[in-house]
Design a protein around this motif. Sequence first.
Motif, PDB file in Angstrom:
ATOM      1  N   PRO A 188     -62.889  62.146  31.612  1.00  0.00           N
ATOM      2  CA  PRO A 188     -62.096  60.845  33.240  1.00  0.00           C
ATOM      3  C   PRO A 188     -63.209  60.621  33.654  1.00  0.00           C
ATOM      4  N   THR A 189     -63.102  59.595  34.832  1.00  0.00           N
ATOM      5  CA  THR A 189     -64.456  59.315  35.423  1.00  0.00           C
ATOM      6  C   THR A 189     -62.754  58.812  36.991  1.00  0.00           C
ATOM      7  N   PHE A 190     -63.764  58.997  37.644  1.00  0.00           N
ATOM      8  CA  PHE A 190     -63.432  59.059  39.535  1.00  0.00           C
ATOM      9  C   PHE A 190     -63.816  58.610  40.323  1.00  0.00           C
ATOM     10  N   GLY A 191     -63.803  58.196  41.645  1.00  0.00           N
ATOM     11  CA  GLY A 191     -64.663  58.455  43.004  1.00  0.00           C
ATOM     12  C   GLY A 191     -64.500  57.914  43.850  1.00  0.00           C
ATOM     13  N   LEU A 192     -65.280  57.709  44.983  1.00  0.00           N
ATOM     14  CA  LEU A 192     -64.365  56.520  46.059  1.00  0.00           C
ATOM     15  C   LEU A 192     -66.701  56.106  46.092  1.00  0.00           C
ATOM     16  N   GLY A 193     -65.742  54.482  46.946  1.00  0.00           N
ATOM     17  CA  GLY A 193     -66.848  53.787  47.678  1.00  0.00           C
ATOM     18  C   GLY A 193     -66.182  52.812  48.942  1.00  0.00           C
ATOM     19  N   LEU A 194     -67.308  52.070  49.240  1.00  0.00           N
ATOM     20  CA  LEU A 194     -67.359  52.001  50.383  1.00  0.00           C
ATOM     21  C   LEU A 194     -67.384  49.753  50.451  1.00  0.00           C
ATOM     22  N   THR A 195     -66.643  48.870  50.620  1.00  0.00           N
ATOM     23  CA  THR A 195     -67.114  48.018  50.589  1.00  0.00           C
ATOM     24  C   THR A 195     -67.420  47.166  52.183  1.00  0.00           C
ATOM     25  N   LEU A 196     -68.291  46.072  51.951  1.00  0.00           N
ATOM     26  CA  LEU A 196     -68.598  45.594  52.835  1.00  0.00           C
ATOM     27  C   LEU A 196     -68.438  44.108  52.631  1.00  0.00           C
ATOM     28  N   TYR A 197     -67.740  43.459  53.773  1.00  0.00           N
ATOM     29  CA  TYR A 197     -67.791  41.609  53.454  1.00  0.00           C
ATOM     30  C   TYR A 197     -68.192  41.139  53.906  1.00  0.00           C
ATOM     31  N   ALA A 198     -69.674  40.464  53.958  1.00  0.00           N
ATOM     32  CA  ALA A 198     -70.482  39.759  54.128  1.00  0.00           C
ATOM     33  C   ALA A 198     -69.767  38.523  54.382  1.00  0.00           C
ATOM     34  N   THR A 199     -69.097  37.925  53.383  1.00  0.00           N
ATOM     35  CA  THR A 199     -68.645  36.405  54.151  1.00  0.00           C
ATOM     36  C   THR A 199     -67.112  36.543  53.310  1.00  0.00           C
ATOM     37  N   ASN A 200     -66.704  35.687  53.109  1.00  0.00           N
ATOM     38  CA  ASN A 200     -65.267  35.854  52.400  1.00  0.00           C
ATOM     39  C   ASN A 200     -65.294  35.911  51.104  1.00  0.00           C
ATOM     40  N   PHE A 201     -66.551  35.258  50.315  1.00  0.00           N
ATOM     41  CA  PHE A 201     -66.309  35.681  48.861  1.00  0.00           C
ATOM     42  C   PHE A 201     -67.597  36.369  48.257  1.00  0.00           C
ATOM     43  N   VAL A 202     -68.127  37.122  49.088  1.00  0.00           N
ATOM     44  CA  VAL A 202     -68.711  37.371  48.897  1.00  0.00           C
ATOM     45  C   VAL A 202     -69.512  39.408  49.842  1.00  0.00           C
ATOM     46  N   SER A 203     -69.031  40.407  48.775  1.00  0.00           N
ATOM     47  CA  SER A 203     -69.302  41.925  49.518  1.00  0.00           C
ATOM     48  C   SER A 203     -70.736  42.286  48.890  1.00  0.00           C
ATOM     49  N   ILE A 204     -70.600  43.729  49.439  1.00  0.00           N
ATOM     50  CA  ILE A 204     -71.051  44.774  49.438  1.00  0.00           C
ATOM     51  C   ILE A 204     -71.244  45.950  49.244  1.00  0.00           C
ATOM     52  N   ASN A 205     -70.895  46.683  47.687  1.00  0.00           N
ATOM     53  CA  ASN A 205     -70.780  47.441  47.944  1.00  0.00           C
ATOM     54  C   ASN A 205     -71.562  49.118  47.676  1.00  0.00           C
ATOM     55  N   VAL A 206     -71.283  49.971  47.822  1.00  0.00           N
ATOM     56  CA  VAL A 206     -71.929  51.605  47.169  1.00  0.00           C
ATOM     57  C   VAL A 206     -70.887  52.223  46.924  1.00  0.00           C
ATOM     58  N   GLU A 207     -70.806  52.842  46.063  1.00  0.00           N
ATOM     59  CA  GLU A 207     -69.386  53.223  45.438  1.00  0.00           C
ATOM     60  C   GLU A 207     -69.800  54.718  44.154  1.00  0.00           C
ATOM     61  N   TYR A 208     -69.615  55.555  44.607  1.00  0.00           N
ATOM     62  CA  TYR A 208     -70.281  57.136  43.917  1.00  0.00           C
ATOM     63  C   TYR A 208     -69.073  57.039  42.248  1.00  0.00           C
ATOM     64  N   ARG A 209     -69.471  57.241  41.422  1.00  0.00           N
ATOM     65  CA  ARG A 209     -68.993  58.212  40.333  1.00  0.00           C
ATOM     66  C   ARG A 209     -69.129  59.386  39.591  1.00  0.00           C
ATOM     67  N   ALA A 210     -68.194  60.093  38.803  1.00  0.00           N
ATOM     68  CA  ALA A 210     -68.156  61.529  38.529  1.00  0.00           C
ATOM     69  C   ALA A 210     -67.466  61.232  37.270  1.00  0.00           C
ATOM     70  N   PHE A 211     -68.490  61.528  36.010  1.00  0.00           N
ATOM     71  CA  PHE A 211     -67.217  61.169  34.874  1.00  0.00           C
ATOM     72  C   PHE A 211     -68.180  63.068  34.244  1.00  0.00           C
ATOM     73  N   PRO A 212     -67.524  63.352  34.654  1.00  0.00           N
ATOM     74  CA  PRO A 212     -68.004  64.927  33.779  1.00  0.00           C
ATOM     75  C   PRO A 212     -67.785  65.311  32.151  1.00  0.00           C
ATOM     76  N   PHE A 213     -67.684  65.807  31.449  1.00  0.00           N
ATOM     77  CA  PHE A 213     -67.646  66.102  30.268  1.00  0.00           C
ATOM     78  C   PHE A 213     -68.952  66.708  29.650  1.00  0.00           C
ATOM     79  N   SER A 214     -69.207  67.899  28.124  1.00  0.00           N
ATOM     80  CA  SER A 214     -69.805  68.508  27.945  1.00  0.00           C
ATOM     81  C   SER A 214     -70.891  68.046  26.581  1.00  0.00           C
ATOM     82  N   TRP A 215     -72.649  68.338  26.732  1.00  0.00           N
ATOM     83  CA  TRP A 215     -73.326  67.552  26.371  1.00  0.00           C
ATOM     84  C   TRP A 215     -74.519  67.891  25.979  1.00  0.00           C
TER      85      TRP A 215
END
Length: 265
Positions: A188-215
């Motif tokens: 499974p994978t899940f998390g959250l992120g923040l988007t900052l809209y610099a212009t109408n068609f360009v954004s900056i994203n900072v995202e956290y992601r978790a993906f737990p499994f055994s290895w």
Amino acid sequence: MGTLAVSSPASAQEIQLTGPLAGAPSVHRLRNYREGRFELALGPGFTLLDEYQRTIFVAGRLQYNIFDWLGVGVFGGFGAANISTDLTDKINSTATRNSRTAVNLPSNGDYADQTGKLKWMAAPQVTFSPFRGKLALFQKLFVDTDLYLHAGAAFVGVEERGDCGVGKCTQATNPNAFATNTRTAIAPTFGLGLTLYATNFVSINVEYRAFPFSWNRGGFDTRGAGPDASFPDNQINSEDRTFKFNQMVFVAAGFYLPTSPKVSD
């Protein structure tokens, strides 16, 4: 002489809004940055809290936003670089190499070669964006932002030490005892992120992601024998995989099509 006071029942009074604001929506000219638009986000990803190897991903996310609050897409990337941690370097330079450690450490060669590594990832996912607003920089520059949650299934390419049977896990008995193999882990994978809209068609994203499994991150024989298979058994196999709450941070620039967002009345 006395007076008798009788209280009247309380009732709520409906306030009728009149004038130019009557019937007006709560927000005018709202930019729906997501709704009906494709988004392509590109940038690096960095794994967190790694014991033996840090991975730097070249990653991206392709997404279609059905509504301003709901989107579907896929996140993916490949491990462009694996960097040994300080623990790996110390094991390689200071760990004793003798008959007792022969199953876990090569008599010659770099210990880092047997450690587990993340090679690629593909994750179909759903994105939910319940919160939006503005961030103020120095109380002069205001940037539209939103906070989003994502969840899905991750397919991860893992390189880890290959299986070897009892009596075949040392270089004295098998020259390939410390070779690595690749496999695909599903998590499974899940998390959250923040988007900052610099212009109408360009954004900056900072995202956290978790993906737990055994290895088997260290390439060690740690399990397989004894009560609950919690003791070494002088062989390497799936029993030696242990659970890890894998995590990463993704930093990206996002681009949208159409280039102009929908604007409410």
